[in-house]
Write a protein that holds these residues in place. Structure first.
Motif, mmCIF file in Angstrom:
data_model
loop_
_atom_site.group_PDB
_atom_site.id
_atom_site.type_symbol
_atom_site.label_atom_id
_atom_site.label_comp_id
_atom_site.label_asym_id
_atom_site.label_seq_id
_atom_site.Cartn_x
_atom_site.Cartn_y
_atom_site.Cartn_z
ATOM 1 N N SER A 258 0.726 -1.227 -0.011
ATOM 2 C CA SER A 258 -0.095 0.031 -0.084
ATOM 3 C C SER A 258 0.764 1.181 -0.047
ATOM 4 N N VAL A 259 0.178 2.498 -0.176
ATOM 5 C CA VAL A 259 1.060 3.800 -0.103
ATOM 6 C C VAL A 259 1.701 3.871 1.380
ATOM 7 N N ILE A 260 0.819 3.384 2.624
ATOM 8 C CA ILE A 260 1.659 3.628 3.625
ATOM 9 C C ILE A 260 2.888 2.568 3.989
ATOM 10 N N HIS A 261 2.922 1.262 3.050
ATOM 11 C CA HIS A 261 4.091 0.443 3.147
ATOM 12 C C HIS A 261 5.112 1.093 2.509
ATOM 13 N N ILE A 262 4.819 1.483 1.372
ATOM 14 C CA ILE A 262 6.038 2.318 0.608
ATOM 15 C C ILE A 262 6.443 3.333 1.216
ATOM 16 N N PHE A 263 5.636 4.097 1.998
ATOM 17 C CA PHE A 263 6.058 5.148 2.807
ATOM 18 C C PHE A 263 6.957 4.588 4.002
ATOM 19 N N VAL A 264 6.563 3.713 4.597
ATOM 20 C CA VAL A 264 7.481 3.061 5.621
ATOM 21 C C VAL A 264 8.767 2.707 5.164
ATOM 22 N N LEU A 265 9.051 2.086 3.922
ATOM 23 C CA LEU A 265 10.101 1.542 3.498
ATOM 24 C C LEU A 265 11.110 2.814 3.010
ATOM 25 N N PHE A 266 10.140 3.956 2.574
ATOM 26 C CA PHE A 266 10.958 5.299 2.365
ATOM 27 C C PHE A 266 11.703 5.763 3.543
ATOM 28 N N LEU A 267 10.846 6.009 4.604
ATOM 29 C CA LEU A 267 11.337 6.144 5.875
ATOM 30 C C LEU A 267 12.514 5.542 6.597
ATOM 31 N N CYS A 268 12.487 4.037 6.219
ATOM 32 C CA CYS A 268 13.736 3.361 6.746
ATOM 33 C C CYS A 268 14.917 3.548 5.986
ATOM 34 N N ALA A 309 8.508 5.844 11.069
ATOM 35 C CA ALA A 309 8.377 4.397 10.553
ATOM 36 C C ALA A 309 7.735 3.413 11.287
ATOM 37 N N PHE A 310 7.997 3.399 12.305
ATOM 38 C CA PHE A 310 7.246 2.560 13.383
ATOM 39 C C PHE A 310 5.866 3.023 13.681
ATOM 40 N N LEU A 311 5.367 4.115 13.602
ATOM 41 C CA LEU A 311 3.962 4.556 13.845
ATOM 42 C C LEU A 311 3.123 4.210 12.777
ATOM 43 N N PHE A 312 3.933 4.297 11.410
ATOM 44 C CA PHE A 312 2.770 3.893 10.022
ATOM 45 C C PHE A 312 3.182 2.414 10.067
ATOM 46 N N TRP A 313 3.865 1.602 10.512
ATOM 47 C CA TRP A 313 4.179 0.192 10.724
ATOM 48 C C TRP A 313 2.929 -0.225 11.549
ATOM 49 N N GLY A 314 2.850 0.670 12.738
ATOM 50 C CA GLY A 314 1.621 0.022 13.485
ATOM 51 C C GLY A 314 0.405 0.282 13.062
ATOM 52 N N LEU A 568 13.116 -3.540 10.229
ATOM 53 C CA LEU A 568 11.897 -3.138 9.893
ATOM 54 C C LEU A 568 11.440 -3.551 8.276
ATOM 55 N N MET A 569 12.526 -3.045 7.448
ATOM 56 C CA MET A 569 12.373 -3.343 6.194
ATOM 57 C C MET A 569 12.143 -4.818 5.925
#
Length: 672
Positions: A258-268, A309-314, A568-569
């Motif tokens: 999802s967009v959130i997952h891609i954003f988490v990868l970008f943050l990491c 990153a952890f926040l959006f992962w949650g 996380l990634m």
């Protein structure tokens, strides 16, 4: 009168004479028939006495549509006369016809076979008939959509399940469960007009529901909101109706990012890259202000990025305790890194005091957050506790939170005001007692809250001993009373802290052994105890220096952040590929790594005098100017002490122990 009697006799005996003259009576079933769908049923029809086959004719007719089911005439079955829907499904028992049994065997019963059937028997002199009713066709047909479901993470999906049954939907029992993986996981249950969310696994409890407006139509499709990568797999819709049961399966596959997952990868990735780039800029800066700016950036920016990153992962994948604790850790570890930063000694006045208090503040805030999450977990299961136990546990939690709040107020006041006074003295005293009292109170709370109250009594008993050892003045009392060397004092303190830490971590394992995230909480407890150890060390030995600050900042700001982001990634990519998490709880990666880092810091602080003497002795031997080093306020150690530090690490023999003590005391006064 005579005429009236004759008519009465005709009314009474007329039907009897008619039956006698007909010669036979056709008998059918006494009750309507209930037939299983797809099964076979016998439609009973017989006469009370045998009839001549050459003059016999039997006709089975579906009454509502006047459809010819089967015919027996002139001694044989005439299948050509059957309606096409009954061909090869309806047959006589040919061997029993001569005995007056004209029953019909109907195979592969269908829903549309429900209705009335007439069995009419003709002879050369008379005829008679009987009605047979198929009242219900027992059926339980569970169907789904023809295609499996593909979706992106974060979307809402509907898992189709339609039920066709003669039983009303409100009398059915429907269960949805996930069947792949280590075992069946209940998603949602509908037992006879009631939706039981309590039976759902907590991963689905707040994300699943039936389409209640469609249930009366037999639509038991499941709505799954905000799907996660771990939701990928096979789901079974299992339906029970009395002795009947049926099921169908739906596969949720091809879960894309999802967009959130891609954003988490970008943050990491951003956290890793920014930590390295900022550290290089910091080391290459020539101007003091620029270096200080980049140092603050390398300490704070990567950790704040990992916080989000952890926040959006949650939001998409993690669970409450994992998300809250990891986010709090990323935000608060900035305080530890600020305390360990190389330029912290250059801050004047209150800023320097604030940095020295930052490690205390991190411990208090982190403790507050951790036990708030644990208290929430207790509240979810508190219905099984007595009222007195709930009150006691709530009071214990309130005392711990109050101690943490007092510590936070005292630390903030010391950072801002930094002046002596009665209020500050009181807050200082309560804060010191609070730091020492928190570990036993934490264990008492855990044992009571999570079902091990008998062991909590043990900690109530050892509480005074623990408090006495923790409050022991290792700096002055050990030196003045026991006349021991500085290394012996710190070694004794280290042994004490190792024992206490081991007891605390083991106690967490025992107290939370019934919790599914027991090991995750144990990792958190180990880190929290190391923080407590640093706080107590600073109290016992005063304001201590930390050697190798640049290296510490490098490892803490670049190394640890990189490990967290890579973990996380990897967890996210693993869930995308397999649908299952690699670790299951990121606290089992984040906090062991942080424990190693915090332990290294603790060891450096404990053995700081040794490293400092080695470094300054080396400066004396090489003739370098200590004024050019980062810590300019330290003096060159006593020449006698330096002379005792041989390159091979061995001390020279001396017969004058008092001289050694005076030299060490002088060195201590110079360094502290």
């Amino acid at each position: 009168m005579l005429c009236l009697n004759m008519q009465l006799h005709k009314c009474i005996f007329g039907p009897v004479l008619l039956m006698i003259s007909s010669g036979f009576i056709v008998k059918g079933p006494s009750d309507p028939l209930v037939v299983p769908l797809g099964g076979s049923v016998v439609l009973p029809c017989s006469v009370d006495k045998p009839l001549a086959a050459d003059t016999l004719k039997v006709v089975w007719i579906r009454t509502d549509s006047n459809t010819l089911v089967h015919v027996f005439h002139s001694g044989k079955s005439i299948s050509e006369a059957q309606f096409k829907d009954f061909q090869n499904r309806a047959d006589f028992f040919s061997e029993n016809i001569q005995h007056g049994n004209f029953s019909l065997l109907l195979r592969d019963v269908r829903v549309e076979d429900k209705g009335f059937y007439r069995c009419k028997v003709y002879s050369d002199v008379d005829s008679d008939e009987a009605l047979v009713e198929i009242k219900a066709v027992e059926r339980l047909i569970v169907t789904r959509s023809a295609h499996n479901i593909s979706a992106f993470v974060g979307e809402d999906v509907a898992l189709n399940c339609s039920v066709d049954s003669h039983i009303l939907p409100e009398d059915l029992e429907v269960s949805w469960k996930k069947t792949d993986g280590d075992g069946d996981v209940f998603v949602l249950t509908y037992p006879k007009s009631t939706t039981l969310l309590e039976s759902s696994d907590e991963r689905y409890r707040d994300r699943v529901e039936f389409f209640t407006d469609e249930i009366h139509r037999g639509n038991f499709s499941l709505k799954l909101r905000s799907i996660r990568t771990e939701d990928k797999g096979v789901y079974m819709c299992l339906v029970f109706a009395g002795r009947l049961s049926a099921n169908t399966t739906v596969e949720l596959q091809q879960l894309g990012f999802s967009v959130i997952h891609i954003f988490v990868l970008f943050l990491c990735i951003s956290a890793c890259v920014s930590s390295v780039v900022l550290f290089v800029l910091w080391r290459s800066s020539q101007d003091a202000r620029t270096a200080l700016f980049f140092q603050m950036c390398v300490v704070s920016a990567p950790n704040l990025i990992m916080f989000f990153a952890f926040l959006f992962w949650g939001v998409t994948e993690g669970f409450l305790s994992e998300t809250v604790v990891c986010c709090a850790h990323c935000a608060l570890r900035i305080l530890l890194l600020l305390w360990a930063s190389p330029h912290s000694e250059r801050f004047p006045g209150n800023r320097k005091t604030a940095l020295h208090c930052s490690i205390h503040l991190e411990y208090s805030l982190f403790t507050n957050i951790i036990y708030s999450v644990l208290f929430q977990s207790f509240r979810e299961k508190s219905l099984n506790y007595s009222e007195s136990d709930r009150v006691l546990i709530t009071i214990l939690f309130g005392i711990m939170i109050l101690i943490c709040i007092i510590n936070i107020i005292f630390l903030l006041a010391e950072m801002i005001i930094n002046q002596d006074g009665h209020v500050r003295a009181i807050l200082d005293f309560v804060s010191d007692i609070g730091h020492d009292a928190l570990p036993p109170l934490q264990l008492i709370f855990l044992y009571y809250a999570f079902g091990a109250a008998s062991q909590a009594l043990f900690y109530i008993g050892v509480f005074p001993l623990f408090l006495t050892l923790a409050r022991y003045n290792w700096k002055d009392a050990c030196l003045n009373n026991m006349k021991c060397l500085r290394s012996a004092r710190r070694g004794a303190w280290l042994v004490f802290m190792i024992v206490v830490t081991f007891i605390m971590v083991y106690s967490y394992l025992i107290a939370l052994e019934k919790e599914k995230d027991c090991f995750g909480w144990t990792c958190v407890a180990a880190f929290l105890q190391i923080l407590w150890g640093i706080v107590v060390l600073k109290h016992s030995f005063g304001d201590l220096d930390l050697p190798f600050r640049r290296n510490v900042c490098l490892i803490g700001s670049v190394g640890v952040v990189s490990v967290d982001s890579i973990a996380l990634m990897a967890e996210l990519i693993q869930k995308k590929i397999t649908g299952d998490r690699a670790v299951g709880d990121l606290r089992m990666v984040v906090f062991p790594c942080e424990c190693v880092f915090a332990c290294s810091v603790l060891m450096l602080v404990i053995f700081e005098p040794y490293f400092k003497n080695q470094h300054l002795c080396h400066q004396n031997e090489t003739g370098s100017d200590p004024a050019n080093e980062s810590n300019q306020n330290h003096h060159v150690p006593n020449e006698e002490v330096c002379h005792q530090m041989l390159p091979n690490g061995q001390r020279q023999n001396t017969n004058n122990e008092s001289l050694e003590m005076r030299s060490l005391l002088q060195t201590q006064n110079n360094t502290t």
